[in-house]
Design an enzyme around this catalytic site. Sequence first.
Site, mmCIF file in Angstrom:
data_model
loop_
_atom_site.group_PDB
_atom_site.id
_atom_site.type_symbol
_atom_site.label_atom_id
_atom_site.label_comp_id
_atom_site.label_asym_id
_atom_site.label_seq_id
_atom_site.Cartn_x
_atom_site.Cartn_y
_atom_site.Cartn_z
ATOM 1 N N GLY A 69 46.364 -48.993 7.708
ATOM 2 C CA GLY A 69 47.349 -48.677 6.672
ATOM 3 C C GLY A 69 46.732 -48.059 5.420
ATOM 4 N N HIS A 70 47.596 -47.682 4.498
ATOM 5 C CA HIS A 70 47.109 -47.010 3.287
ATOM 6 C C HIS A 70 46.304 -47.949 2.389
ATOM 7 C CE1 HIS A 70 51.324 -47.669 1.243
ATOM 8 N NE2 HIS A 70 50.878 -48.749 1.806
ATOM 9 N N ASN A 71 45.259 -47.368 1.789
ATOM 10 C CA ASN A 71 44.414 -48.082 0.831
ATOM 11 C C ASN A 71 43.609 -49.216 1.435
ATOM 12 O OD1 ASN A 71 47.107 -47.242 -0.978
ATOM 13 N ND2 ASN A 71 45.107 -46.713 -1.786
ATOM 14 N N GLN B 216 52.493 -40.201 -0.990
ATOM 15 C CA GLN B 216 51.165 -40.771 -0.834
ATOM 16 C C GLN B 216 50.159 -39.744 -1.340
ATOM 17 O OE1 GLN B 216 50.923 -44.182 0.693
ATOM 18 N NE2 GLN B 216 53.004 -43.925 -0.123
#
Lengths: 333, 333, 333
Positions: free
Chosen positions: C225-227, C184
């Site tokens: 969560g990511h993004n 990531q």
Amino acid sequence: MSLSLGQIVGALGGTLELAGSDTEIFRIAPLDSAGPGDLSFLSNPRYQQQLAASKAACVIVAPAMREAAMQRGACIVADNPYVYFARATQLWKQHEQAHQVRCGVHPSAVVDPLAEVDPTAYVGPLCVVERGARIGAGTVLKSRVTVGENCSVGARCILHSGVVLGADGFGFAPERGTWVKIEQLGAVRVGDDVEIGANTCIDRGALDDTVIENGVKLDNLVQIGHNVHLGAHVAMAGCAGVAGSARIGAHCTVGGGAVVLGHLELAENVHVSAATVVMRSLNKPGVYTGVFPVDENNKWEKNAATLKQLHSLRERIKALEQQQQQDSKNGTQ
Amino acid sequence: MSLSLGQIVGALGGTLELAGSDTEIFRIAPLDSAGPGDLSFLSNPRYQQQLAASKAACVIVAPAMREAAMQRGACIVADNPYVYFARATQLWKQHEQAHQVRCGVHPSAVVDPLAEVDPTAYVGPLCVVERGARIGAGTVLKSRVTVGENCSVGARCILHSGVVLGADGFGFAPERGTWVKIEQLGAVRVGDDVEIGANTCIDRGALDDTVIENGVKLDNLVQIGHNVHLGAHVAMAGCAGVAGSARIGAHCTVGGGAVVLGHLELAENVHVSAATVVMRSLNKPGVYTGVFPVDENNKWEKNAATLKQLHSLRERIKALEQQQQQDSKNGTQ
Amino acid sequence: MSLSLGQIVGALGGTLELAGSDTEIFRIAPLDSAGPGDLSFLSNPRYQQQLAASKAACVIVAPAMREAAMQRGACIVADNPYVYFARATQLWKQHEQAHQVRCGVHPSAVVDPLAEVDPTAYVGPLCVVERGARIGAGTVLKSRVTVGENCSVGARCILHSGVVLGADGFGFAPERGTWVKIEQLGAVRVGDDVEIGANTCIDRGALDDTVIENGVKLDNLVQIGHNVHLGAHVAMAGCAGVAGSARIGAHCTVGGGAVVLGHLELAENVHVSAATVVMRSLNKPGVYTGVFPVDENNKWEKNAATLKQLHSLRERIKALEQQQQQDSKNGTQ
């Protein structure tokens, strides 16, 4: 930081087309936002439109997309572009962190003298590793991780910040309206190549151990109860929970916020959708779901109210059917 | 480690049958996996088959099972075998940890000089106890626990790793599209004999205190909002959440992942099933549930789609019934 | 501690009626529990009964309630009593903590030399601030907070205990039954005036950053969560979760335990009820709900069982309707 396409292909394989191996890559980026210094990838043929329009310096594609990609410009042809992309991010990270030490015990961590930490493992700042715990080769405990007494973690694992391994399972015997604690005498055993997300908790077993097999991936804020068994390569998304003594077969996936009740068994390759509550064992591979569909609040209110009469509605349908049959019999008489 | 049956019966009572008091026990184990050195228990007559087949050295049974147990071999007869088993695990743990110090403040903990920690309490590694906080006699803060300003914890409590007591409640006044913080001026008051699971959060009250009565047991990753009141001996499983100002009566149980909305009241002895959302006060003792049943994904899709028309289906049933009545009237004319 | 009404009105404005400015206030309290030394407030005209009965020394009211309030006794008249109350709690806290230092880095915190902490920020006990992280002016990290590599937090933010900013997003490429980690490479960017609750996790982006805009308020145990992109002034209650790459518009609110699936978009001013699962993008402002209504367990069992036949019930209603139409046609022939 930058890597040349030659370095990338040298490390990861694949065939480089329409670009010199000295072309420098400054970033990895999605197709639609990639710019002239960026490496991108096409993993799903559905996004072929984005491929044609992408400004990326180079795009990783599957053999079947080779021609289409070369019409646009430089590409790396690889059997599984998504896996290739994953390995490219690993290569990137490796180079980025080349100068950072990642083994040993941070001086602020509290490691019991009777714990065993492999010399190639890393125990980050403000972690706690209790008596009898074992941390395997190459494993990384980020920061503020607790590994409880006698719990073991295999090789090449990553435990993100705030993870708690080996808190007591939730076990009490009821006695005249109060709860008598059942001491949790088991531990937690985590295999190799396991990743555990931030603030996730895995409880120690009551009598036997809680077991997490090799290659399991758990997201953040996941709860694993005592004596649970997670088969190899299970993946569970954020906020999922598994109650005590459940057994989840290898290669299962559990969506975010889903709950698996205690003492159930999930066969291998069962896929539980996000926010689904598993209330019975699932013995056949497949995708399982149970979620109330979202709706505008006033519509939901009507449907939810009616739902409480659903059983009686069924009875009314039955009655209608019987009456209709009766009527049609009478009509034909 | 081992304990003799004599030591066990000496400490916990019960009648030992068909075994010498010097028989050594090396482990406590479930009936089906117990071996010749193990103590096991039969708490539910349903498992009588397992009793007969068990290889345990000795089995704890109720008076009614005495004969059946003696046909197999050694047993301890006790009024409540499950509670006896719980106390046996406590005895086991006590002996196992006899050499471990469990009071005082770990040198890595940060305890404010204006906090009061009872000399018989234990504050584990990397805990934070803020100004004005009070920790009662015999209470254990495992590791990485935060007890916020002016919060108090009673006697004989266990707070597992990562617990946060006394973070600000979630309170904001809306003003022209932004949120104005309402400082949370209350605290958290936790009674005696309370156990709080790993990474569980209990927020401080806005004006008055959040209150957790004696004997409450909370599992991991539970969220208790500001000004909640949990009655004595409430038990809540993992990932459950209680929103602000809800009052839960004594002896209630809340299943894993269940949610109780704000400002509601639950009477004593209300039992909320796992993953159920309580949206109204529950004034009568009983078991309450509200979960969408899990199904194969394609079946779920059909039912979920139809659910959005449920209210109109009811209308159609009504119309059918009226028409049928009309028809039958016409038919009899 | 006490503040005079004069100090309060001097700091916050409003008109003081029927009380001297030297009247001392010892506490802020709800209308029904306020006593003679307390300041209270009436934000909702529905509680006018409580106003009349309140024993508070002084009550904050809106201009429309001025006469009613003065019949009871002293009051402060302010345009928005709830916001005035919020600011009064802030004033109270300020005075209460006047002697406490709230900037600098606690000696037990682990701050990387390559992190940037504004001199007016406060990094509390046992926090971790990694390489390249930036903490803005006036921001407070309570205790045991982790801010990961290259993540940035704006000005005047509050991060409660146990927050993890910048753990790896949950990203893996499947390869022959195993998972290949996608490193990531993005970070987390948090705007100004953001508050993040205890043990909440915000993951770093895969390639780009995860973004939390100004004024966002997140409660405890929330998972981002990511993004993900959270627009300005979004508020999310406890245990809510947002999966990867979802975009939530400004001024949205998400209830406790609600889940927003990945890659969805929520327009501005969408309000998601507690425990609702958002499985499709919501493009229109409004209130959205999807929760199975709680019921007595035996009633739930019947309705839940019937729910699995809902689609076929619809077919049976259709059949009934067709038969009825047929019959009525036949009847009129």
